[in-house]
Scaffold this active site. Structure first.
Site, short mmCIF file in Angstrom:
data_model
loop_
_atom_site.label_atom_id
_atom_site.label_comp_id
_atom_site.label_asym_id
_atom_site.label_seq_id
_atom_site.Cartn_x
_atom_site.Cartn_y
_atom_site.Cartn_z
N GLU A 172 1.59 -0.67 -5.00
CA GLU A 172 0.60 0.34 -5.34
C GLU A 172 1.36 1.66 -5.24
O GLU A 172 1.65 2.13 -4.14
CB GLU A 172 -0.56 0.33 -4.35
CG GLU A 172 -1.65 1.32 -4.75
CD GLU A 172 -2.18 2.21 -3.64
OE1 GLU A 172 -3.27 2.74 -3.81
OE2 GLU A 172 -1.50 2.40 -2.61
N ASP A 211 0.83 -1.20 0.00
CA ASP A 211 0.00 0.00 0.00
C ASP A 211 0.87 1.27 0.00
O ASP A 211 1.87 1.34 0.73
CB ASP A 211 -0.87 -0.03 1.27
CG ASP A 211 -1.94 1.02 1.30
OD1 ASP A 211 -2.85 0.94 0.45
OD2 ASP A 211 -1.89 1.92 2.17
C1 NOJ Z 1 -4.49 2.89 -0.74
C2 NOJ Z 1 -5.62 1.97 -0.41
O1 NOJ Z 1 -5.96 1.23 -1.54
C3 NOJ Z 1 -6.75 2.84 0.10
O2 NOJ Z 1 -7.95 2.12 0.23
C4 NOJ Z 1 -6.33 3.47 1.38
O3 NOJ Z 1 -7.34 4.36 1.80
C5 NOJ Z 1 -5.02 4.24 1.22
N1 NOJ Z 1 -4.04 3.53 0.47
C6 NOJ Z 1 -4.42 4.53 2.56
O4 NOJ Z 1 -3.96 3.35 3.14
#
Ligand code: NOJ
Length: 546
Positions: A279, A205
């Site tokens: 991500e 993440d």
């Molecule tokens: C990306 C995640 O996919 C999202 O759902 C989240 O709110 C943010 N990162 C913060 O962790």
């Protein structure tokens, strides 16, 4: 070849998948109970969004303990059972790792609150004194990506307002300080913990966010920057947006790569090809490749398709750019059409029947490309964003922007399994988000006929697998000359793909001698070398050896 290079990976958002304990939220036993459905789709792996102990202010991305299963999702035994059951079905499991922040309910944060400014406990996060009289002004002017300021002030032991801590997201998600060795060690422990339990990989993440620089410097336009990051940019000048995104003080700093190099060593020390996918929204997108150099992470989500219009010219350039960029570092391309943070594909492409038709065509185009694909639960059903009343919303984005941004709940509505059962078979009680009353035709059980969204996904995912065994292993595609609303390419001698993004059906004379193997529209035809390519459709041609 590495297993992930051509894989179809299905994202399960556990809270909205299948409830089995009657609390209105999905759980891990629910995922186990639906493994045969997942297997029938023809996917290779499941990515599970967080199911760790969490106060759940941000759908579990506010982690209180990354090595404990939240009781709302089940137990550690359930998690291990899920990993084992998936493996028995020849499905791999990827879990989420959230290294940018911890929940303010994490024991470290609680200890930090009880400790003095400058203490070791505070140094695990970004705690600083404020500026101005009495330290009343935050250390810098950054905004939270979810809206509002990126800093919150704590009350010290003497009962007075004291230091500020950084949170790029919700105020209950405190950013970790990656210069602190304990942070590094704790995440290594978490990696090993889940690797020992048998997971096949991690989705990282906010992978671009861990290392902060210039933390005491104000930004020239903090609100514009966070709007640009949230894609809330309809009235923003394109050049201004690009210039803001090209220089984000808290993202894409050099230090993150050292972290990923150390994680790669851990992943490589385990048998069974364990992988990682980042991500990481970075700008320009060419910087993304730095995350997948041979000694760093294995894949990075390519978000070009997540925001792509259904437009041949745009799609051709996005495909070329992606293939050439990943090609430079020898990584495999990835394609993402939707996820739990973005509008559902059908809604984004116009909604209703037209949106659904385009979404089918877009999916078939994506599934025909070389590389890995990520499918968000419900995408295969052609779901749209559900309409919600503000009283039902739960996303912190909605609250922090004071309702200006409605947030992401519309794409997180639970999966409708059957119209014969109450709450579509998702739960026996009130679902945590209301499921629209007119989703009968979109249920899994209702989509048995050959023209359904689900049937198309099943066919394309199965054929993709067969094709990946017979097409060249390289990621090369050869473009074919077409009218401008069409994009067409071949892969090797046995596969051709034509996608018509225009509103008119077209007749195209084909040079090669092939047959239609799959089409997103029943009107597609090939007669005496002439392809009838319906409006808003994609067709696969070639031969498949079963
Ligand atoms: C990306 C995640 O996919 C999202 O759902 C989240 O709110 C943010 N990162 C913060 O962790």
């Amino acid at each position: 070849m590495d297993w992930w290079s051509n894989s179809s990976i299905y994202q399960v958002y556990p809270r909205s998948f299948q409830d089995t304990n009657g609390d209105g939220e999905g759980d891990l036993v629910g995922v186990i109970s639906r493994l045969s459905y997942l297997k029938s789709l023809g996917i290779d792996a499941i990515w599970l969004s967080p199911f760790y102990l969490s106060p759940n202010n941000d759908g579990g991305y506010d982690v209180q303990d990354p090595r404990t299963v939240d009781p709302r999702f089940g137990s550690m035994e359930d998690a291990v059972n899920l990993i084992k059951a998936a493996h028995r079905s020849d499905l791999r499991i990827i879990v989420d790792l959230v290294p940018n922040h911890f929940s303010t309910e994490h024991q470290w944060f609680k200890a930090a609150l009880k400790s003095l400014p400058g203490s070791l406990e505070r140094s695990r996060f970004h705690f600083y004194d404020g500026k101005g009289e009495g330290g009343a002004i935050p250390p810098n002017n950054w905004c939270s990506i979810f809206g509002g300021p990126a800093w919150s002030r704590v009350i010290e032991a003497d009962g007075k307002p004291g230091q500020w801590y950084l949170h790029l997201f919700d105020s209950t998600q405190a950013d970790l300080n990656w210069e602190n060795n304990e942070v590094k060690e704790d995440f290594e422990k978490t990696l090993r913990f889940w690797l020992d339990k048998g997971v096949d990989g991690f989705r990282i993440d906010v992978a671009q966010g861990l290392v902060k620089e210039e933390i005491f410097k104000d930004h020239r336009d903090p609100e514009g920057l966070t709007r640009a990051l949230r894609l809330d940019v309809s009235d923003m000048d394109r050049f201004e947006r690009e210039s803001l995104l090209a220089d984000v003080p808290f993202f894409d700093n050099e230090g993150v790569h050292e972290i990923y190099r150390s994680w790669r060593k851990i992943l490589d020390s385990y048998s069974g090809q364990r992988m990682s996918v980042a991500e990481a929204w970075v700008h320009p997108s060419s910087r993304a490749m730095r995350y997948v150099r041979s000694d760093e992470l294995h894949q990075i989500f390519n978000f070009d398709f997540l925001i792509a219009p259904w437009d041949a010219e745009f799609l051709v350039s996005a495909i070329n750019k992606t293939l050439s960029e990943v090609g430079q570092v020898g990584a495999s391309p990835t394609w993402v059409l939707s996820n739990h943070d973005s509008p559902r594909l059908v809604s984004r492409l116009g909604g209703g029947e037209l949106g659904r038709q385009r979404a089918k065509a877009m999916a078939l185009l994506t599934h025909g490309l070389p590389g890995g694909i990520y499918i968000y639960q419900g995408e295969e059903l052609g779901l749209e964003d559900g309409q919600l009343e503000d009283k039902d919303r739960q996303d912190p984005v909605f609250f922090r922007t004071k309702g200006v941004d409605k947030g992401r709940d519309g794409a997180r509505i639970p999966i409708p399994w059957s119209s014969q059962l109450s709450n579509y078979g998702f739960t026996t009680t009130k679902p945590w988000l209301p499921i629209p009353s007119d989703w009968q035709d979109h249920c899994v059980e209702a989509q048995v006929d050959g023209d359904s969204h689900l049937a198309l996904y099943r066919r394309s995912l199965h054929m993709r697998k067969l094709l990946s065994r017979q097409l060249p292993t390289s990621n090369e595609i050869t473009w074919i000359d077409t009218p401008k609303e069409v994009l067409a390419f071949s892969r090797g001698d046995d596969f051709l793909l034509y996608a018509n993004t225009g509103g008119e059906s077209l007749e195209l004379k084909l040079k090669s001698d092939s047959q239609i193997i799959l089409a997103s529209s029943a009107q597609a035809q090939l007669t005496s070398g002439t392809l009838t390519l319906p409006a808003e459709s994609t067709v696969w041609l070639g031969k498949i050896t079963k």
